[in-house]
Design a protein around this motif. Sequence first.
Motif, PDB file in Angstrom:
ATOM      1  N   ALA A 176       0.730   1.208  -3.252  1.00 32.96           N
ATOM      2  CA  ALA A 176       0.991   0.280  -4.021  1.00 32.96           C
ATOM      3  C   ALA A 176       2.415   0.495  -4.160  1.00 32.96           C
ATOM      4  N   LEU A 177       2.454   2.339  -4.371  1.00 29.90           N
ATOM      5  CA  LEU A 177       3.974   1.931  -4.364  1.00 29.90           C
ATOM      6  C   LEU A 177       5.213   2.043  -3.026  1.00 29.90           C
ATOM      7  N   LEU A 178       4.510   1.832  -2.100  1.00 30.71           N
ATOM      8  CA  LEU A 178       5.322   1.703  -0.949  1.00 30.71           C
ATOM      9  C   LEU A 178       5.901   0.400  -0.619  1.00 30.71           C
ATOM     10  N   VAL A 179       4.983  -0.014  -1.277  1.00 28.92           N
ATOM     11  CA  VAL A 179       5.506  -1.814  -1.109  1.00 28.92           C
ATOM     12  C   VAL A 179       5.518  -2.740  -2.559  1.00 28.92           C
ATOM     13  N   MET A 180       6.128  -2.141  -3.341  1.00 31.60           N
ATOM     14  CA  MET A 180       6.956  -2.088  -4.278  1.00 31.60           C
ATOM     15  C   MET A 180       7.956  -1.646  -3.978  1.00 31.60           C
ATOM     16  N   ALA A 181       8.445  -0.340  -3.433  1.00 31.71           N
ATOM     17  CA  ALA A 181       9.799   0.036  -3.288  1.00 31.71           C
ATOM     18  C   ALA A 181      10.820  -0.764  -2.118  1.00 31.71           C
ATOM     19  N   ALA A 182       9.986  -1.166  -0.994  1.00 28.55           N
ATOM     20  CA  ALA A 182      10.081  -2.111  -0.533  1.00 28.55           C
ATOM     21  C   ALA A 182      10.184  -3.555  -0.541  1.00 28.55           C
ATOM     22  N   LEU A 183       9.637  -3.767  -1.761  1.00 22.97           N
ATOM     23  CA  LEU A 183       9.783  -5.833  -2.249  1.00 22.97           C
ATOM     24  C   LEU A 183      11.498  -4.936  -2.793  1.00 22.97           C
ATOM     25  N   PHE A 184      11.521  -4.591  -3.860  1.00 20.60           N
ATOM     26  CA  PHE A 184      12.828  -4.069  -4.911  1.00 20.60           C
ATOM     27  C   PHE A 184      13.969  -3.740  -3.553  1.00 20.60           C
ATOM     28  N   TRP A 185      14.042  -3.183  -2.362  1.00 23.64           N
ATOM     29  CA  TRP A 185      14.914  -3.291  -1.855  1.00 23.64           C
ATOM     30  C   TRP A 185      15.308  -4.699  -1.044  1.00 23.64           C
ATOM     31  N   PHE A 186      14.316  -5.300  -0.976  1.00 21.69           N
ATOM     32  CA  PHE A 186      13.949  -6.389   0.136  1.00 21.69           C
ATOM     33  C   PHE A 186      14.950  -7.808  -0.908  1.00 21.69           C
ATOM     34  N   LEU A 187      14.581  -7.605  -2.611  1.00 23.21           N
ATOM     35  CA  LEU A 187      15.440  -8.551  -3.167  1.00 23.21           C
ATOM     36  C   LEU A 187      16.498  -8.758  -3.672  1.00 23.21           C
ATOM     37  N   THR A 188      17.194  -6.738  -3.097  1.00 24.11           N
ATOM     38  CA  THR A 188      18.066  -6.822  -4.139  1.00 24.11           C
ATOM     39  C   THR A 188      18.824  -6.577  -3.161  1.00 24.11           C
ATOM     40  N   ARG A 189      18.754  -5.703  -2.164  1.00 19.01           N
ATOM     41  CA  ARG A 189      19.685  -5.288  -0.878  1.00 19.01           C
ATOM     42  C   ARG A 189      19.536  -6.145   0.409  1.00 19.01           C
ATOM     43  N   THR A 190      19.132  -6.772   0.452  1.00 21.09           N
ATOM     44  CA  THR A 190      18.974  -8.054   1.856  1.00 21.09           C
ATOM     45  C   THR A 190      19.418  -9.383   1.555  1.00 21.09           C
ATOM     46  N   LYS A 191      20.020 -10.215   2.372  1.00 22.01           N
ATOM     47  CA  LYS A 191      20.888 -11.747   1.647  1.00 22.01           C
ATOM     48  C   LYS A 191      19.772 -12.620   1.657  1.00 22.01           C
ATOM     49  N   SER A 192      18.352 -12.654   1.992  1.00 16.26           N
ATOM     50  CA  SER A 192      17.841 -12.993   1.370  1.00 16.26           C
ATOM     51  C   SER A 192      16.972 -13.133   0.118  1.00 16.26           C
ATOM     52  N   VAL A 228      -0.872 -10.930  -1.763  1.00 20.67           N
ATOM     53  CA  VAL A 228      -1.926 -10.513  -2.010  1.00 20.67           C
ATOM     54  C   VAL A 228      -3.132  -9.919  -0.953  1.00 20.67           C
ATOM     55  N   VAL A 229      -2.700 -10.124   0.651  1.00 18.61           N
ATOM     56  CA  VAL A 229      -4.102  -9.143   1.147  1.00 18.61           C
ATOM     57  C   VAL A 229      -3.940  -7.981   1.236  1.00 18.61           C
ATOM     58  N   ILE A 230      -2.399  -7.278   0.587  1.00 12.32           N
ATOM     59  CA  ILE A 230      -2.846  -6.098   0.337  1.00 12.32           C
ATOM     60  C   ILE A 230      -3.626  -5.650  -1.088  1.00 12.32           C
ATOM     61  N   ALA A 231      -3.173  -6.579  -2.020  1.00 13.81           N
ATOM     62  CA  ALA A 231      -3.694  -6.052  -3.527  1.00 13.81           C
ATOM     63  C   ALA A 231      -4.974  -6.194  -3.397  1.00 13.81           C
ATOM     64  N   GLY A 232      -6.077  -6.982  -2.264  1.00 16.47           N
ATOM     65  CA  GLY A 232      -7.170  -8.026  -2.136  1.00 16.47           C
ATOM     66  C   GLY A 232      -7.467  -6.343  -1.301  1.00 16.47           C
ATOM     67  N   THR A 233      -7.360  -6.012  -0.289  1.00 12.24           N
ATOM     68  CA  THR A 233      -7.927  -5.078   0.043  1.00 12.24           C
ATOM     69  C   THR A 233      -8.702  -4.008  -0.092  1.00 12.24           C
ATOM     70  N   LEU A 234      -6.825  -3.524  -1.353  1.00 13.80           N
ATOM     71  CA  LEU A 234      -7.250  -2.141  -1.800  1.00 13.80           C
ATOM     72  C   LEU A 234      -8.174  -2.558  -2.884  1.00 13.80           C
TER      73      LEU A 234
END
Length: 337
Positions: A176-192, A228-234
């Motif tokens: 969860a920590l890794l996924v959250m960090a990756a999501l915040f990096w994507f939202l703040t650092r990438t053009k998309s 949802v897949v990661i959360a559901g699997t965990l």
Amino acid sequence: MDPVSALVTLTNFVLIPGFAYGSQLALGALGITLIYSILRFSHFAHGDVMAFGTMVVIFTTWGFQAIGITGGGVIPTALLAIPVGIAVMIVYLLVADRLVYRFFRQVKAKPLTFVMASLGVMFVTNGLTRLFIGTSERRFEDGERFIFSVRDFREWTGLAEGLALRSSQAITIVTALLVMAALFWFLTRTKSGKSMRAYSDNEDLALLSGINPERVVTMTWMIVAGLVVIAGTLYGLDKGFRPINYFQLLLPMFAAAIVGGLGSPIGAIVGGFVVAFSEMGITYAWRRFFTHLMPEDMAPDSMLQLLPVDYKFAVTFAILVIVLIFRPTGIFRGKSI
């Protein structure tokens, strides 16, 4: 008095389970808040979509095990199957968007219309999940069950109280920590990611800036599929898989998103832990904990349990009602409902 044993008891029965459950709720709430802030409707199919994605992971896990592909040590085979589940879920959500939600976006339907459409998707998804995997509980974890067991902890420390850390709990928190960090990096650092944030903040201005709305929608569903897949699997690794359990998760996940502030990713994470620890704290029997902190002649006789475990969703509902009455924008002042 034995404060060390009290701390061990608290960690074993409240802190570790609370952090694991909170991580699962936070990932689910992140998906809800992304859909609400970017697509602008409450996705009531979220729990059943999570169950469907987890079902795909379970089938893939069984397939991998049948051909000899397994995890190692504390790593379950299900983690290797998650990419397959995400790929299938991306296709499923994009098809649902094209067949259901896209039309209502084009005619600029009211949010309530989207909610009703998501209820239809919920019933269809629930039916498909029950058709393919049934309604009974499925266990799909493998590998070593514990990082360390109660017996190991007692041997190491010599304490009477035991502490155990299950592999599923440790994997949940770290993943969860890794996924959250990756999501915040994507939202703040990438053009998309920045285009998604711009579209969320001001749709008209984003369109004038040349942002393609359909591309933003597609990226949103792809990210939600992963969450949802990661959360559901965990959650399934930690507590077992039953379709009804994922439907019941809908209330805690929505509560987490609303408590933190709808539209705020940080709020969704904080809200997940607030809901999780509230449920754990109010339904936990505190007698053992306070027995270690008080003199023997003052030890409590009752269980010191405010509510039975069966009422944990009542705790979530109460938190949700209180927040909606006194602070509808949530802790981080997101969008009010």
